[in-house]
Design a protein around this motif. Structure first.
Motif, PDB file in Angstrom:
ATOM      1  N   ALA A 196       0.817  -1.213   0.000  1.00 17.78           N
ATOM      2  CA  ALA A 196       0.000   0.000   0.000  1.00 17.78           C
ATOM      3  C   ALA A 196       0.854   1.268   0.000  1.00 17.78           C
ATOM      4  CB  ALA A 196      -0.962  -0.016   1.191  1.00 17.78           C
ATOM      5  N   PRO A 197       1.880   1.393   0.871  1.00 18.09           N
ATOM      6  CA  PRO A 197       2.740   2.583   0.798  1.00 18.09           C
ATOM      7  C   PRO A 197       3.460   2.708  -0.545  1.00 18.09           C
ATOM      8  CG  PRO A 197       3.027   1.472   2.897  1.00 18.09           C
ATOM      9  CD  PRO A 197       2.210   0.562   2.046  1.00 18.09           C
ATOM     10  N   LEU A 198       3.867   1.556  -1.120  1.00 15.78           N
ATOM     11  CA  LEU A 198       4.536   1.592  -2.416  1.00 15.78           C
ATOM     12  C   LEU A 198       3.598   2.111  -3.498  1.00 15.78           C
ATOM     13  CD1 LEU A 198       6.864   0.963  -4.326  1.00 15.78           C
ATOM     14  CD2 LEU A 198       6.056  -1.402  -4.438  1.00 15.78           C
ATOM     15  N   LEU A 199       2.350   1.665  -3.455  1.00 14.92           N
ATOM     16  CA  LEU A 199       1.387   2.150  -4.443  1.00 14.92           C
ATOM     17  C   LEU A 199       1.141   3.643  -4.268  1.00 14.92           C
ATOM     18  CD1 LEU A 199      -1.237  -0.748  -4.489  1.00 14.92           C
ATOM     19  CD2 LEU A 199       0.461  -0.191  -6.236  1.00 14.92           C
ATOM     20  N   GLY A 200       1.156   4.114  -3.038  1.00 12.21           N
ATOM     21  CA  GLY A 200       1.001   5.551  -2.815  1.00 12.21           C
ATOM     22  C   GLY A 200       2.141   6.342  -3.429  1.00 12.21           C
ATOM     23  N   GLU A 201       3.362   5.840  -3.288  1.00  8.46           N
ATOM     24  CA  GLU A 201       4.508   6.516  -3.894  1.00  8.46           C
ATOM     25  C   GLU A 201       4.436   6.474  -5.415  1.00  8.46           C
ATOM     26  OE1 GLU A 201       7.997   4.761  -2.315  1.00  8.46           O
ATOM     27  OE2 GLU A 201       7.618   5.395  -0.245  1.00  8.46           O
ATOM     28  N   LEU A 202       3.989   5.330  -5.953  1.00 10.68           N
ATOM     29  CA  LEU A 202       3.857   5.226  -7.408  1.00 10.68           C
ATOM     30  C   LEU A 202       2.790   6.190  -7.924  1.00 10.68           C
ATOM     31  CD1 LEU A 202       4.067   1.360  -7.968  1.00 10.68           C
ATOM     32  CD2 LEU A 202       5.779   3.075  -8.569  1.00 10.68           C
ATOM     33  N   ALA A 203       1.683   6.296  -7.213  1.00 10.69           N
ATOM     34  CA  ALA A 203       0.631   7.235  -7.631  1.00 10.69           C
ATOM     35  C   ALA A 203       1.149   8.661  -7.612  1.00 10.69           C
ATOM     36  CB  ALA A 203      -0.578   7.089  -6.711  1.00 10.69           C
ATOM     37  N   GLU A 204       1.925   9.004  -6.593  1.00  8.52           N
ATOM     38  CA  GLU A 204       2.496  10.356  -6.537  1.00  8.52           C
ATOM     39  C   GLU A 204       3.460  10.592  -7.694  1.00  8.52           C
ATOM     40  OE1 GLU A 204       5.039  13.186  -3.425  1.00  8.52           O
ATOM     41  OE2 GLU A 204       4.389  11.167  -2.835  1.00  8.52           O
ATOM     42  N   SER A 205       4.250   9.569  -8.026  1.00  9.86           N
ATOM     43  CA  SER A 205       5.176   9.696  -9.149  1.00  9.86           C
ATOM     44  C   SER A 205       4.431   9.894 -10.466  1.00  9.86           C
ATOM     45  CB  SER A 205       6.077   8.461  -9.233  1.00  9.86           C
ATOM     46  OG  SER A 205       6.910   8.509 -10.367  1.00  9.86           O
ATOM     47  N   VAL A 206       3.332   9.152 -10.653  1.00 11.29           N
ATOM     48  CA  VAL A 206       2.545   9.303 -11.878  1.00 11.29           C
ATOM     49  C   VAL A 206       1.933  10.699 -11.946  1.00 11.29           C
ATOM     50  CG1 VAL A 206       0.545   8.454 -13.153  1.00 11.29           C
ATOM     51  CG2 VAL A 206       2.090   6.841 -12.059  1.00 11.29           C
ATOM     52  N   ARG A 207       1.458  11.197 -10.810  1.00  7.35           N
ATOM     53  CA  ARG A 207       0.919  12.556 -10.778  1.00  7.35           C
ATOM     54  C   ARG A 207       1.973  13.569 -11.208  1.00  7.35           C
ATOM     55  NH1 ARG A 207      -4.614  12.381 -10.631  1.00  7.35           N
ATOM     56  NH2 ARG A 207      -5.364  11.100  -8.905  1.00  7.35           N
ATOM     57  N   GLU A 208       3.202  13.388 -10.759  1.00 12.87           N
ATOM     58  CA  GLU A 208       4.278  14.296 -11.155  1.00 12.87           C
ATOM     59  C   GLU A 208       4.545  14.200 -12.654  1.00 12.87           C
ATOM     60  OE1 GLU A 208       7.552  13.198  -8.737  1.00 12.87           O
ATOM     61  OE2 GLU A 208       6.757  14.100  -6.889  1.00 12.87           O
ATOM     62  N   GLN A 209       4.483  12.982 -13.193  1.00 14.46           N
ATOM     63  CA  GLN A 209       4.663  12.813 -14.632  1.00 14.46           C
ATOM     64  C   GLN A 209       3.550  13.518 -15.406  1.00 14.46           C
ATOM     65  OE1 GLN A 209       7.038  11.302 -16.415  1.00 14.46           O
ATOM     66  NE2 GLN A 209       8.275  10.518 -14.737  1.00 14.46           N
ATOM     67  N   VAL A 210       2.327  13.444 -14.900  1.00 15.22           N
ATOM     68  CA  VAL A 210       1.209  14.124 -15.556  1.00 15.22           C
ATOM     69  C   VAL A 210       1.421  15.633 -15.547  1.00 15.22           C
ATOM     70  CG1 VAL A 210      -1.259  14.619 -15.390  1.00 15.22           C
ATOM     71  CG2 VAL A 210      -0.443  12.291 -15.067  1.00 15.22           C
ATOM     72  N   ALA A 211       1.853  16.181 -14.402  1.00 12.46           N
ATOM     73  CA  ALA A 211       2.093  17.619 -14.320  1.00 12.46           C
ATOM     74  C   ALA A 211       3.197  18.046 -15.287  1.00 12.46           C
ATOM     75  CB  ALA A 211       2.457  18.005 -12.891  1.00 12.46           C
ATOM     76  N   MET A 212       4.253  17.240 -15.383  1.00 12.03           N
ATOM     77  CA  MET A 212       5.331  17.552 -16.314  1.00 12.03           C
ATOM     78  C   MET A 212       4.843  17.493 -17.754  1.00 12.03           C
ATOM     79  SD  MET A 212       9.013  15.655 -16.817  1.00 12.03           S
ATOM     80  CE  MET A 212       8.205  14.172 -17.417  1.00 12.03           C
ATOM     81  N   ARG A 213       4.037  16.493 -18.086  1.00 11.11           N
ATOM     82  CA  ARG A 213       3.497  16.379 -19.441  1.00 11.11           C
ATOM     83  C   ARG A 213       2.614  17.577 -19.779  1.00 11.11           C
ATOM     84  NH1 ARG A 213       2.360  12.056 -22.902  1.00 11.11           N
ATOM     85  NH2 ARG A 213       4.181  11.107 -21.923  1.00 11.11           N
ATOM     86  N   GLN A 214       1.843  18.041 -18.823  1.00 14.69           N
ATOM     87  CA  GLN A 214       0.992  19.198 -19.072  1.00 14.69           C
ATOM     88  C   GLN A 214       1.813  20.458 -19.309  1.00 14.69           C
ATOM     89  OE1 GLN A 214      -1.490  19.047 -15.572  1.00 14.69           O
ATOM     90  NE2 GLN A 214      -3.066  17.803 -16.576  1.00 14.69           N
ATOM     91  N   ARG A 215       2.922  20.614 -18.584  1.00  9.07           N
ATOM     92  CA  ARG A 215       3.789  21.771 -18.821  1.00  9.07           C
ATOM     93  C   ARG A 215       4.428  21.692 -20.203  1.00  9.07           C
ATOM     94  NH1 ARG A 215       5.269  20.703 -13.348  1.00  9.07           N
ATOM     95  NH2 ARG A 215       7.138  19.597 -14.063  1.00  9.07           N
ATOM     96  N   ILE A 216       4.812  20.490 -20.617  1.00  6.82           N
ATOM     97  CA  ILE A 216       5.397  20.313 -21.953  1.00  6.82           C
ATOM     98  C   ILE A 216       4.364  20.626 -23.034  1.00  6.82           C
ATOM     99  CG2 ILE A 216       6.347  18.612 -23.550  1.00  6.82           C
ATOM    100  CD1 ILE A 216       7.652  17.246 -21.159  1.00  6.82           C
TER     101      ILE A 216
END
Length: 304
Positions: A196-216
């Motif tokens: 569960a904690p690992l999935l939380g970290e992965l979800a946060e990482s994906v959110r960061e990737q989404v934010a970066m993609r939106q800036r691009i």
């Protein structure tokens, strides 16, 4: 109105047709060089060539582009104009229109992050991994709904969870989904703790990737706007001269003029291809390749 002396209408039609086919071949070769390698399971030169073409190059689009090119070539008497028009009809809509592929990719990344958070919350409620997957499949985000239905159906039919997850990753076809699925497969096969904690970290990482993609995407929008203005002005000027000041273009009625027109059109095509290439985002290396799932849908060593 001065026209190029071709001898007969039949010869003109044949020349325009041959020029259009030649131009299509050059476009196919160019996109084959620019795009990444095709999947290994595809064999044969024809299939490899078709696989390298953009996904939105449908048969209908090809027919329309060739038809428009032939009409322009017949009206102007310039075979090079027919080729350039055909190439433009194939490539410019994808270059100048909205980047739907990037928008779909961003939407799927957001859906993946949301599903990962659902799994984390469900596992935190002391549910097993298989039960968590089945529970979240019914409330999955719309962008992942078809793939989640397939995953849930495979698990309910008795297929092992690791095999169903690998098939899910192959169907989603996204590097970030591979990362999430790899963690789930490891937990299912080795009973890894603290999922569960690992999935939380992965979800946060994906959110960061989404934010970066939106800036691009926001940065690329200004570039695409500049390209649209350039193309519209150029095409408008060329059309205006052909319609309202055709004598000014009489030098193009010679073979030398056709060669110059081909060179100018080639420079424009090269610049547009370069703009498309620098605006493309290279995806990370896949962790779970589609070849991990065989044609029967069962991964090697996967038994229900």
């Amino acid at each position: 109105m001065t026209s190029f002396d071709w001898g007969s209408g039949t010869v003109t039609a044949v020349a325009v047709g041959c020029g259009t086919v030649c131009g299509l071949g050059l476009v196919a070769i160019g996109y084959g060089v620019m795009r990444g390698p095709v999947r290994e399971e595809r064999s044969g030169f024809g299939r490899r060539l078709i696989a390298r073409l953009p996904a939105d190059w449908t048969s209908r689009r090809f027919v329309i582009a060739v038809t428009v090119g032939l009409v322009v070539g017949a009206l102007t008497g310039w075979p090079v104009a027919a080729v350039l028009t055909t190439v433009a009809a194939l490539t410019l809509p994808g270059l100048l229109g909205p980047d739907r592929a990037a928008a779909r990719s961003t939407e799927r990344m957001e859906a993946l992050a949301a599903w990962t958070e659902m799994l984390r919350d469900t596992l935190s409620a002391a549910a097993g991994l298989e039960q968590a997957v089945l529970a979240t499949a019914d409330i999955a985000p719309a962008a992942l709904e078809p793939e989640m239905r397939t995953l849930a159906a495979a698990v309910r039919s008795g297929r092992s969870l690791p095999g169903a997850l690998r098939a899910f990753a192959a169907e989603v076809d996204d590097p970030l989904a591979d990362v999430v699925v790899a963690a789930l497969v490891m937990a299912a096969e080795q009973q890894a703790g603290q999922l569960a904690p690992l999935l939380g970290e992965l979800a946060e990482s994906v959110r960061e990737q989404v934010a970066m993609r939106q800036r691009i995407d926001a940065g690329r929008a200004s570039v695409r706007t500049g390209v649209r203005v350039t193309v519209i002005v150029t095409l408008g000027m060329a059309t205006g001269m052909v319609v309202f000041n055709r004598p000014f273009l009489d030098p193009f009625n010679t073979w030398t003029g056709q060669a110059v027109l081909a060179a100018v059109g080639g420079l424009f095509a090269a610049s547009f291809i370069y703009l498309s290439a620098i605006g493309r985002i290279d995806e990370p290396v896949r962790l779970i390749t589609p070849t991990a799932v065989t044609g029967t849908g069962v991964a090697p060593g996967d038994q229900p």
